[in-house]
Motif scaffolding. Structure first.
Motif, PDB file in Angstrom:
ATOM      1  N   ALA A 236       0.584  -1.275  -0.239  1.00 33.35           N
ATOM      2  CA  ALA A 236       0.067  -0.336   0.019  1.00 33.35           C
ATOM      3  C   ALA A 236       1.205   1.073   0.132  1.00 33.35           C
ATOM      4  CB  ALA A 236      -1.113   0.172   1.220  1.00 33.35           C
ATOM      5  N   LEU A 237       1.809   1.125   1.002  1.00 32.04           N
ATOM      6  CA  LEU A 237       2.976   2.204   1.076  1.00 32.04           C
ATOM      7  C   LEU A 237       3.800   2.724  -0.430  1.00 32.04           C
ATOM      8  CD1 LEU A 237       4.377   1.900   4.359  1.00 32.04           C
ATOM      9  CD2 LEU A 237       2.540   3.809   3.164  1.00 32.04           C
ATOM     10  N   ALA A 238       4.254   1.581  -0.711  1.00 30.05           N
ATOM     11  CA  ALA A 238       4.271   1.969  -2.407  1.00 30.05           C
ATOM     12  C   ALA A 238       3.894   1.915  -3.312  1.00 30.05           C
ATOM     13  CB  ALA A 238       5.365  -0.183  -3.071  1.00 30.05           C
ATOM     14  N   LEU A 239       2.307   1.509  -3.731  1.00 28.92           N
ATOM     15  CA  LEU A 239       1.854   2.232  -4.774  1.00 28.92           C
ATOM     16  C   LEU A 239       1.235   4.072  -4.490  1.00 28.92           C
ATOM     17  CD1 LEU A 239      -1.111  -0.565  -4.693  1.00 28.92           C
ATOM     18  CD2 LEU A 239       0.141   0.064  -6.219  1.00 28.92           C
ATOM     19  N   ARG A 240       1.016   4.243  -3.026  1.00 28.88           N
ATOM     20  CA  ARG A 240       1.130   5.414  -3.029  1.00 28.88           C
ATOM     21  C   ARG A 240       2.649   6.584  -3.385  1.00 28.88           C
ATOM     22  NH1 ARG A 240      -1.653   8.573   0.902  1.00 28.88           N
ATOM     23  NH2 ARG A 240       0.942   9.327   1.502  1.00 28.88           N
ATOM     24  N   ALA A 241       3.959   5.513  -3.259  1.00 29.46           N
ATOM     25  CA  ALA A 241       4.886   6.757  -3.664  1.00 29.46           C
ATOM     26  C   ALA A 241       4.770   6.561  -5.161  1.00 29.46           C
ATOM     27  CB  ALA A 241       5.693   5.654  -2.893  1.00 29.46           C
ATOM     28  N   LEU A 242       4.241   5.770  -5.900  1.00 28.96           N
ATOM     29  CA  LEU A 242       4.536   5.212  -7.268  1.00 28.96           C
ATOM     30  C   LEU A 242       3.804   6.804  -7.857  1.00 28.96           C
ATOM     31  CD1 LEU A 242       3.237   1.573  -7.871  1.00 28.96           C
ATOM     32  CD2 LEU A 242       4.950   2.511  -8.704  1.00 28.96           C
ATOM     33  N   PRO A 243       3.954   7.343  -9.185  1.00 24.98           N
ATOM     34  CA  PRO A 243       4.050   8.463  -9.296  1.00 24.98           C
ATOM     35  C   PRO A 243       2.897   8.829 -10.392  1.00 24.98           C
ATOM     36  CG  PRO A 243       6.228   7.414 -10.919  1.00 24.98           C
ATOM     37  CD  PRO A 243       5.992   6.667  -9.887  1.00 24.98           C
ATOM     38  N   SER A 244       2.138   9.910  -9.663  1.00 24.49           N
ATOM     39  CA  SER A 244       0.246  10.078 -10.067  1.00 24.49           C
ATOM     40  C   SER A 244       0.830  10.187 -11.756  1.00 24.49           C
ATOM     41  CB  SER A 244       0.032  10.937  -8.965  1.00 24.49           C
ATOM     42  OG  SER A 244       0.590  12.707  -9.788  1.00 24.49           O
ATOM     43  N   ARG A 245      -1.000  10.350 -12.129  1.00 24.62           N
ATOM     44  CA  ARG A 245      -0.822  10.640 -13.665  1.00 24.62           C
ATOM     45  C   ARG A 245      -0.925  11.859 -14.002  1.00 24.62           C
ATOM     46  NH1 ARG A 245      -7.033   7.817 -13.764  1.00 24.62           N
ATOM     47  NH2 ARG A 245      -6.888   8.932 -12.079  1.00 24.62           N
ATOM     48  N   GLY A 246      -0.955  13.049 -13.520  1.00 26.99           N
ATOM     49  CA  GLY A 246      -0.940  13.971 -13.708  1.00 26.99           C
ATOM     50  C   GLY A 246      -0.492  14.958 -11.801  1.00 26.99           C
ATOM     51  N   ARG A 247      -0.680  16.185 -11.722  1.00 26.55           N
ATOM     52  CA  ARG A 247      -0.304  17.202 -11.197  1.00 26.55           C
ATOM     53  C   ARG A 247      -2.030  18.653 -11.356  1.00 26.55           C
ATOM     54  NH1 ARG A 247       2.081  16.439  -6.891  1.00 26.55           N
ATOM     55  NH2 ARG A 247       3.028  18.600  -6.121  1.00 26.55           N
ATOM     56  N   ILE A 248      -2.296  19.612 -10.370  1.00 25.70           N
ATOM     57  CA  ILE A 248      -2.915  19.691 -10.891  1.00 25.70           C
ATOM     58  C   ILE A 248      -3.264  20.951  -9.217  1.00 25.70           C
ATOM     59  CG2 ILE A 248      -5.144  18.559 -10.972  1.00 25.70           C
ATOM     60  CD1 ILE A 248      -6.523  18.756  -8.560  1.00 25.70           C
ATOM     61  N   ARG A 249      -3.595  22.477  -9.560  1.00 25.52           N
ATOM     62  CA  ARG A 249      -2.872  23.837  -9.444  1.00 25.52           C
ATOM     63  C   ARG A 249      -4.050  23.925  -8.451  1.00 25.52           C
ATOM     64  NH1 ARG A 249       2.026  25.866 -10.415  1.00 25.52           N
ATOM     65  NH2 ARG A 249       1.785  27.763  -9.768  1.00 25.52           N
ATOM     66  N   VAL A 250      -4.316  23.867  -7.159  1.00 24.10           N
ATOM     67  CA  VAL A 250      -5.310  24.579  -6.353  1.00 24.10           C
ATOM     68  C   VAL A 250      -5.399  25.974  -5.904  1.00 24.10           C
ATOM     69  CG1 VAL A 250      -6.993  24.263  -4.298  1.00 24.10           C
ATOM     70  CG2 VAL A 250      -6.502  22.397  -5.661  1.00 24.10           C
ATOM     71  N   ARG A 251      -5.866  27.101  -6.191  1.00 25.34           N
ATOM     72  CA  ARG A 251      -5.640  28.504  -6.043  1.00 25.34           C
ATOM     73  C   ARG A 251      -6.431  29.193  -5.124  1.00 25.34           C
ATOM     74  NH1 ARG A 251      -1.922  30.559 -10.055  1.00 25.34           N
ATOM     75  NH2 ARG A 251      -1.443  29.471 -11.982  1.00 25.34           N
ATOM     76  N   TYR A 252      -5.922  29.726  -4.135  1.00 17.85           N
ATOM     77  CA  TYR A 252      -6.777  30.508  -2.895  1.00 17.85           C
ATOM     78  C   TYR A 252      -7.079  31.855  -3.326  1.00 17.85           C
ATOM     79  CZ  TYR A 252      -6.303  25.657  -1.139  1.00 17.85           C
ATOM     80  OH  TYR A 252      -5.995  24.738  -1.079  1.00 17.85           O
ATOM     81  N   PRO A 253      -7.403  32.322  -3.007  1.00 20.57           N
ATOM     82  CA  PRO A 253      -7.582  34.020  -3.901  1.00 20.57           C
ATOM     83  C   PRO A 253      -6.840  34.866  -2.797  1.00 20.57           C
ATOM     84  CG  PRO A 253      -8.871  33.022  -1.409  1.00 20.57           C
ATOM     85  CD  PRO A 253      -8.705  32.790  -1.866  1.00 20.57           C
ATOM     86  N   ASP A 254      -5.528  34.504  -1.892  1.00 17.08           N
ATOM     87  CA  ASP A 254      -5.271  35.649  -1.694  1.00 17.08           C
ATOM     88  C   ASP A 254      -3.517  35.326  -2.010  1.00 17.08           C
ATOM     89  OD1 ASP A 254      -4.203  33.123  -0.564  1.00 17.08           O
ATOM     90  OD2 ASP A 254      -3.691  33.505   1.803  1.00 17.08           O
ATOM     91  N   GLY A 255      -3.205  35.178  -2.791  1.00 13.52           N
ATOM     92  CA  GLY A 255      -2.173  34.156  -3.722  1.00 13.52           C
ATOM     93  C   GLY A 255      -1.545  32.851  -3.419  1.00 13.52           C
ATOM     94  N   ARG A 256      -1.886  31.844  -2.436  1.00 17.51           N
ATOM     95  CA  ARG A 256      -1.296  30.968  -1.979  1.00 17.51           C
ATOM     96  C   ARG A 256      -2.126  29.814  -3.009  1.00 17.51           C
ATOM     97  NH1 ARG A 256      -1.989  30.473   4.393  1.00 17.51           N
ATOM     98  NH2 ARG A 256      -3.654  31.552   3.868  1.00 17.51           N
ATOM     99  N   VAL A 257      -0.729  28.907  -3.806  1.00 16.59           N
ATOM    100  CA  VAL A 257      -1.266  28.061  -4.707  1.00 16.59           C
ATOM    101  C   VAL A 257      -0.959  26.128  -3.805  1.00 16.59           C
ATOM    102  CG1 VAL A 257      -0.469  26.916  -6.378  1.00 16.59           C
ATOM    103  CG2 VAL A 257      -0.792  29.338  -6.483  1.00 16.59           C
ATOM    104  N   ALA A 258      -1.404  25.603  -4.138  1.00 16.38           N
ATOM    105  CA  ALA A 258      -1.773  23.977  -3.912  1.00 16.38           C
ATOM    106  C   ALA A 258      -1.340  23.058  -4.859  1.00 16.38           C
ATOM    107  CB  ALA A 258      -2.395  23.664  -2.686  1.00 16.38           C
TER     108      ALA A 258
END
Length: 555
Positions: A236-258
């Motif tokens: 389970a931990l190894a599967l978590r560490a596998l590269p994901s299919r992509g990345r997304i960006r969650v933006r917040y109104p004060d300029g911070r980005v996750a």
């Protein structure tokens, strides 16, 4: 690919946990019988064995064990960030460590009897466990961890339920006493074994125990189980560490980005980026405090599932509002946490302990002095303050003496809540008792100040019962425990209705019915309230003191 829906996975985790929790409770109660005798422990084991050692019981128990462990691994795999509250972390650590602590005991108590044909009774089990100090210590630690895991799981499920507060002290007491009695019984039972079994300074015949524990087949099974559980967790931990299919960006109104991997919920993205985000239920979709407003990127996002949709529908949320713990965006998105001021870049106060809102069934009392402005205009300010303080004292004593709490004073009015402790029926009875005492109290004030008042003090009281959200609200030092909801609004409007009909009390028929009393002989109106579609049946009581005839006698 998701084979089971999130709702089915949650139910499977909950049901399997309930089965295991029931078995653990029975097992610990059986241990506690050692405080009586080993014979009582064995009699309890045989009785419980009719359920748990029968073929259906065994299939149910081990199916629940495997399912619960697999659901825990699935939850660990799907969790996009390991940042979590301490309680959740402890529950996961306890759960993953339990198989390694319990494997030796399970093999000795269940597997070896099958291999050898010799059924293990309680004296044999105790001799085996107490043959080495490490065995007894490991079993004691396992007992505490398995009970702690069960209690944490039950607490996460129960804490948002409306009835939890009524039984909270009882449940905490049970949670503490059960393992204490079990440990004492475990030790007492071992100490009561006949002296013939106390050779070499330990409880048991080491030679027979050694032959049993060193059986190649039993040892192989133990090692295989250790390896199997280790492999499952590692996988389970190894599967978590596998590269994901992509990345997304969650933006917040004060300029911070996750910037997070595809599959993160917005709440997980906030936590991973260290951005404060309110979530009273811990991210389980059981409240709406984590909700967000999507201001960019709503198109093409996954629709809410049944559980999220039910919550959003209940609060009347518009289409661009989602629960952050359930919404997993598939492309970049910009959000505004509705109830998280820190994410908006503004100052926020420190939340008080247990300040999160909780829905409760309560009774609500609104009262107000009628025409007090006309009375006050002919009095000196200090005299007015003195009179008001005597009035507020009377209101507080009437409410608290009936079992309620004062929520706040508003001008010359007051809001009181009943039902924060005790049953719903008791809350309704308490509110009616408080109304009666308020009526008697204001008459006593009129007698005291008769020489000073041009007009007697008159009260208008509104009573209603139903669900309300109870929680810490306000700002800074002005924060206090208060209630909001439709029930509060209706009680306020009933107080206004009492003024309109020149009477002392307007109480909903629903509250009187819940209290189990009749108010026959008073006017009964079917009224409509502004902003509410359904009509409300209401008792109009001229003199609230007269309802004492309908109330049960006080002890």
């Amino acid at each position: 690919m998701t084979i089971l829906s999130a709702d089915i996975r949650k139910k499977a985790h909950l049901v399997s946990g309930a089965v295991l929790g029931s078995f653990v409770l029975c097992h610990l109660i059986n241990h506690s019988l050692g405080l009586i005798s080993v014979g009582a422990m064995e009699a309890g084991r045989r009785t419980l064995g009719l359920l748990w050692q029968s073929t259906p019981g065994t299939v149910l128990l081990y199916s629940a064990l495997l399912l619960h462990f697999l659901m825990a691994l699935d939850s660990l795999y799907r969790r996009q960030t390991l940042r979590m509250p301490v309680g959740e972390a402890l529950k996961i650590v306890f759960g993953l460590s339990l198989p390694f602590l319990l494997i030796p005991h399970v093999v000795a108590a269940r597997v070896e009897p099958i291999l050898t044909g010799i059924n293990a009774d309680y004296p044999m089990i105790l001799r085996g466990l107490w043959s080495h100090a490490s065995n007894a210590s490991r079993q004691s630690v396992a007992l505490l961890l398995v009970w702690g895991h069960a209690c944490l799981g039950a607490w996460f499920w129960m804490r948002g339920r409306s009835w939890f507060a009524r039984y909270e002290i009882l449940l905490y007491t049970i949670a503490i006493l059960v393992p204490i009695f079990a440990l004492f019984g475990f030790v007492s039972g071992a100490r009561s074994l006949p002296p013939v079994y106390a050779e070499h300074g330990a409880y048991g015949d080491r030679a027979s125990i050694s032959r049993s524990q060193n059986s190649p087949t039993a040892e192989d099974i133990r090692l295989a189980l250790y390896a199997g559980f280790t492999g499952l967790i590692g996988g389970a931990l190894a599967l978590r560490a596998l590269p994901s299919r992509g990345r997304i960006r969650v933006r917040y109104p004060d300029g911070r980005v996750a910037a997070v991997s595809l599959g993160f919920s917005v709440l997980e993205a906030s936590r991973a980026a260290g951005i404060p985000h309110v979530s009273v239920c811990g991210g389980r979709g059981r409240c709406s405090t984590c909700r967000i407003r999507i201001i960019e990127g709503l198109e093409g996002q996954p629709e809410p599932d049944a559980a999220e949709l039910a919550t959003l529908t209940r609060i009347g949320a518009p289409n661009n509002v989602r629960l952050a713990c359930q919404f997993r965006p598939v492309h970049n998105v910009t959000v505004v946490p509705v109830l998280d001021n820190d994410s908006l870049g503004t100052k926020t106060q420190l939340a008080r302990h247990n300040g999160g809102g909780r829905e409760r069934q309560v009774a609500v009392l609104f009262c107000d002095l009628r025409d007090f402005t006309r009375i006050a205009e002919h009095r000196l300010p200090y005299d007015t303050v003195f009179l008001l303080n005597r009035y507020f004292q009377m209101v507080g004593e009437a409410v608290e003496g009936s079992g309620g709490v004062i929520d706040k004073f508003i001008g010359d009015g007051a809001l009181a809540i009943f039902g924060l402790k005790g049953s719903y029926k008791d809350a309704c009875l308490q509110s009616l008792t408080a109304a009666m005492r308020l009526s008697e109290g204001v008459r006593a004030l009129n007698q005291t100040f008769e020489a000073e008042l041009r007009h007697p003090l008159r009260l208008a009281i509104g009573l209603h019962a139903g669900p309300a959200i109870i929680g810490e609200m306000g700002y800074g030092r002005a924060t206090s425990l208060t209630a909001v909801g439709d029930t509060i609004n209706i009680a306020s409007r009933l107080e206004g209705l009492a003024k309109e009909h020149d009477c002392e009390l307007a109480v909903s028929v629903e509250l009187a019915g819940r209290a189990g009393i009749g108010l026959d002989g008073n006017r009964r109106l079917d009224i409509s309230l502004r902003g509410r579609q359904a009509r409300l049946e209401t008792w109009i009581v001229e003199n609230a003191a007269e309802i004492s005839k309908a109330l049960p006698a006080e002890d």
